[in-house]
Write a protein that holds these residues in place. Sequence first.
Motif, PDB file in Angstrom:
ATOM      1  N   ASN A  76      -3.271  87.568 -28.765  1.00 50.82           N
ATOM      2  CA  ASN A  76      -3.664  87.199 -30.119  1.00 50.82           C
ATOM      3  C   ASN A  76      -3.963  88.392 -31.017  1.00 50.82           C
ATOM      4  N   HIS A  77      -4.231  89.548 -30.407  1.00 47.84           N
ATOM      5  CA  HIS A  77      -4.571  90.723 -31.215  1.00 47.84           C
ATOM      6  C   HIS A  77      -3.359  91.632 -31.384  1.00 47.84           C
ATOM      7  N   HIS A  78      -3.529  92.675 -32.175  1.00 51.06           N
ATOM      8  CA  HIS A  78      -2.437  93.605 -32.465  1.00 51.06           C
ATOM      9  C   HIS A  78      -2.319  94.639 -31.353  1.00 51.06           C
ATOM     10  N   GLN A  79      -1.089  94.889 -30.915  1.00 48.71           N
ATOM     11  CA  GLN A  79      -0.828  95.857 -29.849  1.00 48.71           C
ATOM     12  C   GLN A  79      -0.373  97.190 -30.454  1.00 48.71           C
ATOM     13  N   SER A  80      -0.810  98.268 -29.838  1.00 45.84           N
ATOM     14  CA  SER A  80      -0.663  99.604 -30.429  1.00 45.84           C
ATOM     15  C   SER A  80       0.790  99.985 -30.704  1.00 45.84           C
ATOM     16  N   PHE A  81       1.671  99.759 -29.730  1.00 46.56           N
ATOM     17  CA  PHE A  81       3.058 100.192 -29.917  1.00 46.56           C
ATOM     18  C   PHE A  81       3.764  99.325 -30.950  1.00 46.56           C
ATOM     19  N   ALA A  82       3.429  98.047 -31.002  1.00 49.13           N
ATOM     20  CA  ALA A  82       4.000  97.172 -32.017  1.00 49.13           C
ATOM     21  C   ALA A  82       3.568  97.616 -33.412  1.00 49.13           C
ATOM     22  N   LEU A  83       2.304  98.004 -33.566  1.00 49.17           N
ATOM     23  CA  LEU A  83       1.818  98.516 -34.843  1.00 49.17           C
ATOM     24  C   LEU A  83       2.555  99.782 -35.243  1.00 49.17           C
ATOM     25  N   GLN A  84       2.730 100.690 -34.280  1.00 47.75           N
ATOM     26  CA  GLN A  84       3.406 101.947 -34.554  1.00 47.75           C
ATOM     27  C   GLN A  84       4.860 101.716 -34.961  1.00 47.75           C
ATOM     28  N   CYS A  85       5.541 100.822 -34.256  1.00 50.03           N
ATOM     29  CA  CYS A  85       6.936 100.528 -34.584  1.00 50.03           C
ATOM     30  C   CYS A  85       7.056  99.849 -35.946  1.00 50.03           C
ATOM     31  N   LEU A  86       6.130  98.962 -36.254  1.00 50.24           N
ATOM     32  CA  LEU A  86       6.173  98.277 -37.542  1.00 50.24           C
ATOM     33  C   LEU A  86       6.023  99.273 -38.688  1.00 50.24           C
ATOM     34  N   LEU A 104       2.857  95.854 -24.893  1.00 51.61           N
ATOM     35  CA  LEU A 104       3.132  96.814 -25.965  1.00 51.61           C
ATOM     36  C   LEU A 104       1.870  97.605 -26.294  1.00 51.61           C
ATOM     37  N   GLY A 105       1.086  97.894 -25.281  1.00 54.90           N
ATOM     38  CA  GLY A 105      -0.208  98.519 -25.488  1.00 54.90           C
ATOM     39  C   GLY A 105      -0.209 100.034 -25.517  1.00 54.90           C
ATOM     40  N   LEU A 106       0.921 100.668 -25.189  1.00 57.77           N
ATOM     41  CA  LEU A 106       0.991 102.124 -25.217  1.00 57.77           C
ATOM     42  C   LEU A 106       1.273 102.615 -26.634  1.00 57.77           C
ATOM     43  N   CYS A 156      15.218  91.865 -29.194  1.00 58.08           N
ATOM     44  CA  CYS A 156      14.371  91.286 -30.245  1.00 58.08           C
ATOM     45  C   CYS A 156      13.552  90.117 -29.706  1.00 58.08           C
ATOM     46  N   LEU A 157      14.188  89.236 -28.958  1.00 53.85           N
ATOM     47  CA  LEU A 157      13.511  88.043 -28.458  1.00 53.85           C
ATOM     48  C   LEU A 157      12.462  88.384 -27.404  1.00 53.85           C
ATOM     49  N   ILE A 158      12.761  89.369 -26.565  1.00 52.25           N
ATOM     50  CA  ILE A 158      11.790  89.793 -25.557  1.00 52.25           C
ATOM     51  C   ILE A 158      10.558  90.396 -26.225  1.00 52.25           C
ATOM     52  N   ILE A 159      10.777  91.198 -27.262  1.00 53.01           N
ATOM     53  CA  ILE A 159       9.655  91.792 -27.984  1.00 53.01           C
ATOM     54  C   ILE A 159       8.848  90.712 -28.693  1.00 53.01           C
ATOM     55  N   ALA A 160       9.535  89.713 -29.256  1.00 55.49           N
ATOM     56  CA  ALA A 160       8.833  88.608 -29.914  1.00 55.49           C
ATOM     57  C   ALA A 160       7.899  87.903 -28.935  1.00 55.49           C
ATOM     58  N   LEU A 191      11.887  87.856 -34.328  1.00 53.96           N
ATOM     59  CA  LEU A 191      10.949  88.951 -34.109  1.00 53.96           C
ATOM     60  C   LEU A 191      10.038  89.134 -35.319  1.00 53.96           C
ATOM     61  N   ILE A 192      10.612  89.104 -36.505  1.00 58.65           N
ATOM     62  CA  ILE A 192       9.815  89.251 -37.725  1.00 58.65           C
ATOM     63  C   ILE A 192       8.766  88.140 -37.829  1.00 58.65           C
ATOM     64  N   ARG A 193       9.180  86.903 -37.547  1.00 57.63           N
ATOM     65  CA  ARG A 193       8.237  85.784 -37.642  1.00 57.63           C
ATOM     66  C   ARG A 193       7.119  85.904 -36.604  1.00 57.63           C
ATOM     67  N   SER A 194       7.421  86.478 -35.439  1.00 56.15           N
ATOM     68  CA  SER A 194       6.360  86.664 -34.446  1.00 56.15           C
ATOM     69  C   SER A 194       5.297  87.626 -34.980  1.00 56.15           C
TER      70      SER A 194
END
Length: 254
Positions: A231-241, A150-152, A220-224, A67-70
Amino acid sequence: MPASTENELRSILDVLPKAVARLPSPVRYRAENALDGFIRARALLPIDREMASFRAITAGEEAASALIRSLQLRDYPGSDLIDLKKHPHKVAVLFFLDAVRHELAGKGTVDLSVTLGADPPKLTVSLPIRQFVDLPDDLANIHIELAEPLGLIGTKPGVEEENFFDKAVQKVAGSRKVDKLIASQANSRNHILYAHDNGFPISQVTERAIDLRENGAVLCLIIAIAILQVNHHQSFALQCLKGYLKVIKRSKAT
């Protein structure tokens, strides 16, 4: 668990190895090693409980690494601050995902339909419209499919975005300090491998415990996969990071 949810989960688990095999190699090899690690953990359980526990622990960490590498492959801001050589950073992924699940569960039940495709690897998330409005019978199965899985984004009145998961993190930690809890979990392998002053290492791991650890790894693998499919950054992934970086006490300023 509703039958429909069980069927979705079974379908995802069937497809996951095929999807993982088509991921970029920095994610693929870690993901495949994670899945194999749980197979080996179950095989070892009847004959070597300590090594079964060790296999499950390292398999979980491998999934976290995938997940981290993704995130790093998609250049998410702050992902370069995560060190795969540091066990606490990998353990913190699984801890934080527990906090995310706790936060989402506290918002009430939202009916989601989740499917996984293998070629190309793709997670599809859709919401049945019937949970929001009354529909005639012939339209009851209409869904809204999210353009990005992961766009929400999560919001709370009066709470800054980077603080969205703070209460959930503390709730999962309980009375323990988050950093000490993660450090203890990261060091857990030592307790099952090395003797101490008063005796030999003993593991109490059970098949159920391995199942629970595997559930976190599969997430973890599903999220990866969800992160890599666009190719771009998704909002919920940014928030979780952002929330995760707070847990490991890393930021752009450090």
